[in-house]
Design a protein around this motif. Structure first.
Motif, PDB file in Angstrom:
ATOM      1  N   ALA A 262      -0.118  -5.540   4.768  1.00 12.54           N
ATOM      2  CA  ALA A 262       0.503  -4.521   5.617  1.00 12.54           C
ATOM      3  C   ALA A 262       1.998  -4.358   5.360  1.00 12.54           C
ATOM      4  CB  ALA A 262       0.277  -4.878   7.087  1.00 12.54           C
ATOM      5  N   ARG A 263       2.547  -5.145   4.429  1.00 14.75           N
ATOM      6  CA  ARG A 263       4.010  -5.179   4.321  1.00 14.75           C
ATOM      7  C   ARG A 263       4.613  -3.795   4.112  1.00 14.75           C
ATOM      8  NH1 ARG A 263       5.441  -9.653   0.710  1.00 14.75           N
ATOM      9  NH2 ARG A 263       4.778 -10.822   2.515  1.00 14.75           N
ATOM     10  N   SER A 264       4.077  -3.051   3.143  1.00 16.57           N
ATOM     11  CA  SER A 264       4.688  -1.749   2.865  1.00 16.57           C
ATOM     12  C   SER A 264       4.526  -0.818   4.062  1.00 16.57           C
ATOM     13  CB  SER A 264       4.087  -1.135   1.612  1.00 16.57           C
ATOM     14  OG  SER A 264       2.717  -0.935   1.791  1.00 16.57           O
ATOM     15  N   GLY A 265       3.408  -0.955   4.752  1.00 17.25           N
ATOM     16  CA  GLY A 265       3.207  -0.129   5.940  1.00 17.25           C
ATOM     17  C   GLY A 265       4.208  -0.453   7.033  1.00 17.25           C
ATOM     18  N   ILE A 266       4.504  -1.748   7.193  1.00 18.66           N
ATOM     19  CA  ILE A 266       5.485  -2.139   8.206  1.00 18.66           C
ATOM     20  C   ILE A 266       6.848  -1.565   7.844  1.00 18.66           C
ATOM     21  CG2 ILE A 266       6.700  -4.086   9.241  1.00 18.66           C
ATOM     22  CD1 ILE A 266       4.182  -5.732   8.813  1.00 18.66           C
ATOM     23  N   ILE A 267       7.160  -1.616   6.541  1.00 20.27           N
ATOM     24  CA  ILE A 267       8.458  -1.082   6.117  1.00 20.27           C
ATOM     25  C   ILE A 267       8.536   0.407   6.427  1.00 20.27           C
ATOM     26  CG2 ILE A 267       9.923  -0.604   4.124  1.00 20.27           C
ATOM     27  CD1 ILE A 267       8.849  -3.222   2.928  1.00 20.27           C
ATOM     28  N   SER A 268       7.485   1.152   6.097  1.00 20.49           N
ATOM     29  CA  SER A 268       7.607   2.584   6.337  1.00 20.49           C
ATOM     30  C   SER A 268       7.606   2.874   7.834  1.00 20.49           C
ATOM     31  CB  SER A 268       6.533   3.375   5.601  1.00 20.49           C
ATOM     32  OG  SER A 268       5.267   2.923   5.934  1.00 20.49           O
ATOM     33  N   ALA A 269       6.883   2.080   8.614  1.00 25.74           N
ATOM     34  CA  ALA A 269       6.934   2.271  10.070  1.00 25.74           C
ATOM     35  C   ALA A 269       8.353   2.045  10.581  1.00 25.74           C
ATOM     36  CB  ALA A 269       5.972   1.313  10.762  1.00 25.74           C
ATOM     37  N   SER A 270       8.992   0.980  10.080  1.00 20.06           N
ATOM     38  CA  SER A 270      10.347   0.689  10.526  1.00 20.06           C
ATOM     39  C   SER A 270      11.304   1.802  10.124  1.00 20.06           C
ATOM     40  CB  SER A 270      10.830  -0.625   9.925  1.00 20.06           C
ATOM     41  OG  SER A 270       9.912  -1.639  10.175  1.00 20.06           O
ATOM     42  N   MET A 271      11.093   2.341   8.923  1.00 25.57           N
ATOM     43  CA  MET A 271      11.986   3.411   8.464  1.00 25.57           C
ATOM     44  C   MET A 271      11.801   4.665   9.303  1.00 25.57           C
ATOM     45  SD  MET A 271      13.863   2.186   6.280  1.00 25.57           S
ATOM     46  CE  MET A 271      13.787   0.425   6.200  1.00 25.57           C
ATOM     47  N   LEU A 272      10.566   4.900   9.711  1.00 21.85           N
ATOM     48  CA  LEU A 272      10.310   6.027  10.602  1.00 21.85           C
ATOM     49  C   LEU A 272      11.124   5.842  11.886  1.00 21.85           C
ATOM     50  CD1 LEU A 272       8.394   8.500  10.766  1.00 21.85           C
ATOM     51  CD2 LEU A 272       6.903   7.077  12.158  1.00 21.85           C
ATOM     52  N   GLY A 273      11.088   4.627  12.414  1.00 25.46           N
ATOM     53  CA  GLY A 273      11.853   4.331  13.614  1.00 25.46           C
ATOM     54  C   GLY A 273      13.343   4.464  13.375  1.00 25.46           C
ATOM     55  N   LEU A 274      13.793   3.958  12.219  1.00 28.12           N
ATOM     56  CA  LEU A 274      15.215   4.039  11.898  1.00 28.12           C
ATOM     57  C   LEU A 274      15.664   5.493  11.809  1.00 28.12           C
ATOM     58  CD1 LEU A 274      17.837   2.671  11.129  1.00 28.12           C
ATOM     59  CD2 LEU A 274      17.032   2.492   8.790  1.00 28.12           C
ATOM     60  N   ARG A 344      10.836   4.523   0.405  1.00 28.56           N
ATOM     61  CA  ARG A 344       9.808   4.958  -0.548  1.00 28.56           C
ATOM     62  C   ARG A 344       9.855   4.107  -1.814  1.00 28.56           C
ATOM     63  NH1 ARG A 344       9.934  10.700   0.306  1.00 28.56           N
ATOM     64  NH2 ARG A 344       9.157   9.964   2.304  1.00 28.56           N
ATOM     65  N   LEU A 345      11.072   3.753  -2.222  1.00 28.16           N
ATOM     66  CA  LEU A 345      11.209   2.898  -3.413  1.00 28.16           C
ATOM     67  C   LEU A 345      10.525   1.550  -3.178  1.00 28.16           C
ATOM     68  CD1 LEU A 345      14.774   3.194  -4.947  1.00 28.16           C
ATOM     69  CD2 LEU A 345      12.556   3.557  -6.020  1.00 28.16           C
ATOM     70  N   ILE A 346      10.817   0.956  -2.030  1.00 30.10           N
ATOM     71  CA  ILE A 346      10.216  -0.354  -1.727  1.00 30.10           C
ATOM     72  C   ILE A 346       8.695  -0.244  -1.724  1.00 30.10           C
ATOM     73  CG2 ILE A 346      10.019  -2.164  -0.004  1.00 30.10           C
ATOM     74  CD1 ILE A 346      12.802  -1.330   0.986  1.00 30.10           C
ATOM     75  N   ILE A 347       8.206   0.817  -1.099  1.00 23.87           N
ATOM     76  CA  ILE A 347       6.756   0.969  -0.997  1.00 23.87           C
ATOM     77  C   ILE A 347       6.150   1.184  -2.375  1.00 23.87           C
ATOM     78  CG2 ILE A 347       4.939   2.463  -0.121  1.00 23.87           C
ATOM     79  CD1 ILE A 347       6.935   2.948   2.268  1.00 23.87           C
ATOM     80  N   ALA A 348       6.810   2.020  -3.195  1.00 20.78           N
ATOM     81  CA  ALA A 348       6.272   2.291  -4.531  1.00 20.78           C
ATOM     82  C   ALA A 348       6.209   1.019  -5.354  1.00 20.78           C
ATOM     83  CB  ALA A 348       7.146   3.332  -5.237  1.00 20.78           C
ATOM     84  N   ARG A 349       7.214   0.149  -5.187  1.00 19.39           N
ATOM     85  CA  ARG A 349       7.216  -1.063  -5.987  1.00 19.39           C
ATOM     86  C   ARG A 349       6.067  -1.978  -5.590  1.00 19.39           C
ATOM     87  NH1 ARG A 349      12.411  -4.300  -5.490  1.00 19.39           N
ATOM     88  NH2 ARG A 349      13.361  -2.257  -5.718  1.00 19.39           N
ATOM     89  N   ARG A 350       5.671  -1.893  -4.337  1.00 19.01           N
ATOM     90  CA  ARG A 350       4.604  -2.783  -3.892  1.00 19.01           C
ATOM     91  C   ARG A 350       3.241  -2.114  -3.925  1.00 19.01           C
ATOM     92  NH1 ARG A 350       5.888  -7.531  -2.093  1.00 19.01           N
ATOM     93  NH2 ARG A 350       3.738  -7.677  -1.480  1.00 19.01           N
TER      94      ARG A 350
END
Lengths: 358, 258, 356
Positions: A262-274, A344-350
Motif C-alpha cells: 500500500a505504500r504508493s497508495g498511502i503516499i498519493s493519499a497523503s499528497m491529496l491531503g497536502l 507521481r515520481l515516487i509512485i512511478a518508481r515503486r
C-alpha cells in the motif's frame, strides 16, 4: 466453486468487482442493435467510409477534449501574463519582500515570502499530525475494528471527507480556537525552549499558524483515511494469508504484506491531503488573524497564507494589485504542481510492486 | 519431526452457515493424505481448520477437537500464531510476497521468528530451496523479486518458504491447480520427497493426482448445495480407488457425478 | 532437515503450542490503572485540562500494556500489542474532533432550522436580529451547481470517452491527460481569481451566479474526467469486442454497451464531484458577490450561496447570525450527505446482481 469451499472471497476488491462484471443490460441492448447491422455492414465493408454516427461521436468526444485543453491553456497563459505584468510593476523583490502594498497611489511593493512561508508551514503541521493518525485510523477500519463497526465507520469517514471546508472553518473559529488557548499555554510552558512553541505574548488569542495547522489536520484526516482505507482493503488476501500461514502476528502481517503493497497508495493519499491543505482558503480565513509577519513562533497570532491573502485582499484590490494576487495564486499553483509531480515520481518508481497479479 | 493429527467431532461455520459437519479422522505422520470431493464439499474449509486459518475469515468459527500429537489446537491458551508456525500451508495460487526478493521470501518466516544471524538465515534459505528442488534454478538470482519466477517456480518458492520454519505438518490447498502439467509433475515429485520429513495433507480436484501422490485418501461429499460437507470415508489410497466401501465414493471416482 | 541448527527462538519443535498469554481482562485492568494514575496525577499536580488527563491515561495505558506484555508474552506479542494499542489510540484521537465537529454542528444548527428558516431570505433582517433564513442561498446554490454540472458532466464524460476509446496514446490524448492532472491541482481560489479577472474585469460582465458556475465548472471538470476514465477502463475489453464482432459500429458500441456498463460508476463519480463543489466558498465569495434577497436568475445580478451564507453570517459576528451560520452549515452537511447517499444508492442499484 461458488460455495464456501474456497473460503474467503479472494483478492478482488469489491468496489471494482461491482463494476467489472458485465451489467445485464449491456449485452442485451447490444444484441438488439445487431438486428440492423447486417444491412449496414454488408456493402460498406471497405475502409475510408466512416459512418456519420461514428464521425459525430468521435468528433464530439475529441472536441470536448480540445475544449478542455484550450480552457486549461487559456488559464495558464492568462495567469502567466498577468503575473509577469504584476511583477514588472513591483518596486520590491517579489521573492523576498515582506510586504503586500498594492493600494492605488502608494508605491507598489509586494513579496511572496511571508505568504509562501505561512502556506507551507501550516500545511506541513497539518501533514505531521494527520498522516500518522490517518494511517492508524485506516488500519483500524480495515484490520482491527469489528466488521459491523468498520462498515459504519467507513461511511462516516467518507462523509466527513466530503464535509465542506467552510463548516470546518466555522467549527475551527468558534470551537477549536477557544480550546487552543490551553494547549498553547501548555506548549509554551513545557516546550517553549524549542522556540517554535514559545509565545512572545503568552495568553494571546490562538489565531495562529499552529491553530490553522491543527484545523487543517482535522480537515484532511478523513480524506487521507478514506483513500488509505480503500487501498488497504485492496491488498490481495492471498498475501495476507501467506504471512498468516507462516505464523505472523497481526502486526507482522500488516508489516510484511499490507504496508509494502500500500505504500504508493498511502503516499498519493497523503499528497491529496497536502494539496487540499495548501489550497485551503476558508478554513484558514476564519481562524487566522492575518499579518505579514514571518515568525517561527508558530503559536503566536499572525502569519498569512497565499489562499487566505487572496480571499481577504481581492475586494480592495484594483488593476495591478489584482495582478499581484494572481501572481501569488500562480505561486500557489506551482507549489501544488510540485507536490503532485513529486508524488507521481515516487509512485512511478515503486510501480513494479503495485501490480496485483505480477 | 512430523506429528499425527487426530480430529474428532469437528464443525466449521461461516456465520450461521455450517460448512463442514462432524468430521473425525486421523492423519498419519510422514505420509501424504489427500482430500478429494466435489466443489463446495468443505475439503478446503476443513484443511484450513487444521492450522486455524479458517478463523481469519470474518464471522468464521470452529467447534470440535484437532489434536496434534497430544495437544488440542483449539484448546485453552493455545496461540493461533504458534499453531500456524507449526502447521505450514501452501495455497492454491502461488503467493510469494511481491515486494520481496527470492531470498527474502524464503527467509520471511525465520525473520518473523527472530532469527537475525545472517549465516543461519543463509543456510536455512539454501537448505529450504534445495528441499523445494528450486535451488539450482535460482541460486544465481536470489536477490531478484520472487514475482519474476514462473508459476511453477513461484509455487516451489512458496513451499520453500513454508518448510524454512521447519513445521511439523504441511497443508497444501490445491497446490497444482494453477500450474501447467510439467510444473505439476515437479511439485508431485517434491511432495514424494517431502513426506520423508513432514506430515502432508493435500486437497486436490485431480483424482489421478491423489492416486499418484497420496498414501491415504479421504472422500468428502455434501448431500445438496447449501448443506454442510461431510467426510464419507478415509482409507488407504489403493483401497479407495479400487474397492471403496461406500457407493458414493465409487460413483464419484468412476465419474458418475461431481 | 533433521539436523536442526537454526531452531528459532521459542522453536515450535520443542516448545509447546501454548504461549504464555496475558489473561483476557488484562487490557481492561491496565486501562483502569492508567486512568486512575492519570486522575491521581492530575489531581495531585493540579492539572486543570481534562485533555491532559486523557492524554496521560492514554500514554500510561500504551506503555503499561507494552511492558506487561513484554514480560509475560515476549517481544513479538508485545510489539503486536503495542501496534494494536497505537491504532486504537489513533482511532480515538481522530474520533474526538471529527465527531465533535458533527455533534457540535448538529446541536447548534438543529435549533435554528425550522420552516421559516428554510423558506425565507435575509431581506431586511439586520445581523443582530433573530429570524430570517437561507432560502435565497439554497436556491442560488442549487442553480449554480446545477449549471456547473450541466456543462461539466457531459464535457467531462465525453473527454473521458475520448481518452479511453479514441485517443489512446495519441499526442492530443496525452496533452489532455496531462492537463487534467494539472487541473486537478488548481486551488479553488485560483480558479475563482481567473474567472474574476477574465470574465468580470476583462469581459466586463456582472457579478452573477453564472460567474460562480464558471469557476465551479473548472473545479468539477477534472474530477469528472478522472473518475469516468477509471470506470471506462474497468469495462472489460471482451465486451467491446463481442459487440464489434457482431458488426455494431464503434459509436453504438460505446453508447449501448460501454457506457451502460459503466453508468453506475460514472454517476457515482459525478455525484461525488457535485458534493465536492457544493461546499466551495472561495470562488463564490469572489464571483457571486452575495445578497440578502431572493434572486432566482443566475444570469443577472448577484446571488447568494449556502457556503457564502455561512461565511457571511459567521463574519457578522452576532449571536443571532452565528446561530444562522450553524443552521446553514447543518443544511450544507445534510445536502452533501444526501448526495453521498444517492451516489451509494446508484452504485448499489447499478451493480451487477449476478455476483451475489
Amino acid at each position: 466453486m461458488d460455495t464456501p469451499d474456497t473460503a474467503p472471497p479472494q483478492d478482488v476488491p469489491p468496489s471494482k468487482d461491482d463494476l467489472l462484471v458485465d451489467s445485464p443490460k449491456g449485452p442485451r441492448r447490444g444484441s438488439g442493435t445487431s438486428a440492423t447491422v447486417p444491412a449496414l455492414a454488408g456493402p460498406q465493408r471497405g475502409r475510408g467510409k466512416v459512418r456519420i454516427g461514428d464521425r459525430l461521436f468521435a468528433g464530439s468526444s475529441r472536441g470536448s477534449g480540445i475544449v478542455l485543453l484550450v480552457v486549461m491553456a487559456a488559464i495558464a497563459v492568462f495567469l502567466t501574463i498577468r503575473s509577469v505584468n504584476a511583477i514588472s510593476h513591483d518596486q520590491g523583490n517579489f521573492l523576498t519582500t515582506f510586504e503586500w502594498n498594492t493600494q492605488e497611489g502608494a508605491p507598489l511593493s509586494f513579496g511572496i515570502a511571508v505568504l509562501a512561508f505561512g502556506t507551507v508551514v501550516s500545511a506541513v503541521i497539518a501533514m505531521i499530525i494527520a498522516v500518522p493518525v490517518a494511517i492508524g485510523v485506516a488500519l483500524f477500519i480495515s484490520h482491527y475494528a469489528p466488521r459491523r463497526m468498520a462498515q459504519a465507520l467507513g461511511y462516516v469517514i467518507d462523509l466527513l471527507a466530503a464535509v465542506p471546508s467552510i463548516v470546518y472553518g466555522l467549527w475551527g473559529a468558534l470551537f477549536l480556537v477557544p480550546h487552543m488557548l490551553g494547549v498553547n499555554a501548555w506548549l509554551n510552558q513545557y516546550f517553549g525552549w524549542t522556540y517554535i512553541f514559545g509565545q512572545s505574548q503568552p495568553g494571546a488569542q490562538p489565531r495562529s499558524l499552529f491553530s490553522v495547522g491543527v484545523l487543517l489536520a482535522i480537515m484532511i484526516l478523513p480524506i487521507i483515511t478514506a483513500v488509505s482505507r480503500e487501498i488497504f482493503l485492496q491488498v490481495p488476501r492471498m498475501y495476507e494469508e501467506a504471512a498468516l500461514a507462516l505464523g505472523a502476528t497481526r502486526w507482522e502481517v500488516i508489516r510484511t504484506s499490507v504496508l509494502p503493497f500500500a505504500r504508493s497508495g498511502i503516499i498519493s493519499a497523503s499528497m491529496l491531503g497536502l494539496g487540499r491543505a495548501l489550497g485551503e482558503t476558508m478554513a484558514v480565513a476564519t481562524v487566522l488573524s492575518p499579518s505579514l509577519l514571518l515568525s517561527f513562533h508558530l503559536t503566536d497570532p499572525g502569519g498569512s497564507t497565499i489562499a487566505q491573502n487572496i480571499a481577504t485582499q481581492f475586494g480592495e484590490s484594483q488593476g495591478v494589485g489584482r495582478d499581484a494576487l494572481i501572481a501569488s495564486g500562480l505561486v500557489l499553483f506551482l507549489i501544488t504542481l510540485l507536490v503532485n509531480g513529486g508524488a507521481r515520481l515516487i509512485i512511478a518508481r515503486r510501480k513494479e510492486y503495485s501490480g496485483a497479479n505480477a | 519431526m512430523a506429528k499425527r493429527i487426530d480430529v474428532s467431532g469437528l464443525n466449521a461455520y461461516y456465520g450461521n452457515f455450517r460448512a463442514v459437519e462432524d468430521i473425525s479422522m486421523t492423519v498419519e505422520p510422514r505420509s501424504v493424505t489427500a482430500f478429494i470431493g466435489p466443489s463446495g464439499c468443505g475439503k478446503s474449509t476443513f484443511l484450513r481448520t487444521l492450522n486455524r486459518m479458517h478463523e481469519v475469515v470474518p464471522g468464521a468459527r470452529v467447534e470440535g477437537k484437532v489434536m496434534l500429537d497430544n495437544e488440542d489446537l483449539y484448546g485453552n491458551g493455545i496461540d493461533p500464531v504458534a499453531v500456524r508456525r507449526t502447521v505450514g500451508m501452501v495455497f492454491q495460487r502461488p503467493n510469494p510476497f511481491p515486494t520481496m526478493s527470492i531470498k527474502e521470501n524464503v527467509a520471511a518466516g525465520l525473520k518473523l521468528n527472530g532469527v537475525r544471524n545472517k549465516k543461519m538465515v543463509d543456510e536455512a534459505v539454501e537448505r529450504s530451496l534445495k528441499g523445494a528442488n528450486l535451488w539450482n534454478e535460482v541460486k544465481d538470482r536470489l536477490d531478484r523479486p520472487g514475482a519474476g519466477l514462473s508459476g511453477g517456480q513461484q509455487q516451489r518458492l512458496c513451499i520453500a518458504r513454508a518448510i524454512a520454519v521447519e513445521p511439523q505438518v504441511l497443508l497444501m490447498d490445491e497446490p497444482c491447480s494453477a500450474l501447467d502439467p510439467i510444473s505439476t509433475l515437479a511439485i508431485e515429485d517434491l511432495i514424494g520427497e517431502l513426506k520423508e520429513q513432514f506430515t502432508i495433507v493435500i486437497v486436490t480436484h485431480n483424482m489421478q493426482q491423489a492416486a499418484r501422490v497420496s498414501d491415504r485418501t479421504a472422500f468428502f461429499n455434501l448431500s445438496a448445495v447449501g448443506q454442510p460437507g461431510r467426510l464419507i470415508e478415509i482409507d488407504a489410497t489403493e483401497k479407495i480407488f479400487s474397492n471403496p466401501s461406500v457407493q458414493a465414493t465409487e460413483d464419484y471416482i468412476s465419474g458418475r457425478f461431481g | 532437515m533433521s539436523t536442526i541448527t537454526t531452531s528459532p527462538r521459542r522453536s515450535p519443535l520443542n516448545g509447546s503450542l501454548k504461549e504464555r498469554r496475558l489473561p483476557r481482562w488484562a487490557p481492561a485492568a491496565t486501562i483502569v490503572v492508567a486512568v486512575a494514575l492519570a486522575v491521581g496525577l492530575g489531581l495531585g499536580l493540579d492539572i486543570t485540562s481534562k485533555l491532559q488527563w486523557g492524554l496521560m491515561a492514554a500514554i500510561f495505558f500504551v506503555v503499561g500494556q507494552y511492558l506487561l506484555a513484554r514480560q509475560v508474552e515476549g517481544p513479538r506479542q508485545a510489539k503486536n500489542g503495542l501496534v494494536s494499542s497505537l491504532v486504537w489510540v489513533a482511532f480515538l484521537l481522530a474520533l474526538l474532533p471529527l465527531f465533535g465537529l458533527l455533534y457540535y454542528t448538529i446541536s447548534k444548527g438543529a435549533g435554528v432550522i425550522n420552516g421559516t428558516f428554510l423558506t425565507h431570505s435575509m431581506n431586511l433582517i439586520s445581523p443582530n436580529q433573530v429570524g430570517g433564513g437561507l432560502y435565497h442561498a439554497l436556491i442560488a446554490t442549487l442553480e449554480q451547481v446545477g449549471i456547473a454540472t450541466l456543462v461539466a458532466a457531459p464535457l467531462g464524460i465525453l473527454t473521458a470517452v475520448y481518452l479511453v476509446e479514441y485517443g489512446t496514446g495519441g499526442p492530443l490524448a496525452k496533452a489532455v491527460s496531462f492537463f487534467v492532472d494539472v487541473m486537478t491541482g488548481v486551488p479553488s481560489i485560483v480558479a475563482g481569481l481567473f474567472i474574476l479577472t477574465f470574465w468580470i474585469v476583462i469581459l466586463d460582465q456582472q457579478y452573477t451566479g453564472f460567474a460562480g458556475s464558471l469557476a465551479l465548472m473548472i473545479l468539477m471538470l477534472p474530477v469528472v474526467v478522472r473518475s469516468t476514465e477509471e470506470m471506462l477502463k474497468l469495462v472489460p475489453n471482451e465486451l467491446r469486442e463481442a459487440s464489434l464482432a457482431l458488426g455494431v459500429p464503434k459509436w453504438l458500441t460505446i453508447l449501448r454497451v460501454v457506457l451502460p456498463t459503466a453508468i453506475g460508476g460514472i454517476t457515482t463519480g459525478v455525484m461525488l464531484a457535485i458534493a465536492r463543489i457544493i461546499g466551495e466558498t472561495a470562488p463564490i465569495l469572489m464571483l457571486v458577490f452575495g445578497t440578502d434577497v431572493i434572486n432566482t436568475n443566475p444570469f443577472k445580478d448577484p446571488q447568494s450561496s449556502l457556503p457564502l451564507y455561512v461565511y457571511q453570517q459567521y463574519s457578522a459576528g452576532t449571536d443571532a447570525s452565528e446561530a444562522r451560520a450553524w443552521g446553514g452549515a447543518l443544511v450544507l452537511i445534510a445536502l452533501v450527505m444526501l448526495l453521498n447517499l444517492v451516489a451509494r444508492g446508484i452504485a448499489r442499484w447499478k451493480a451487477p446482481k449476478a455476483s451475489r
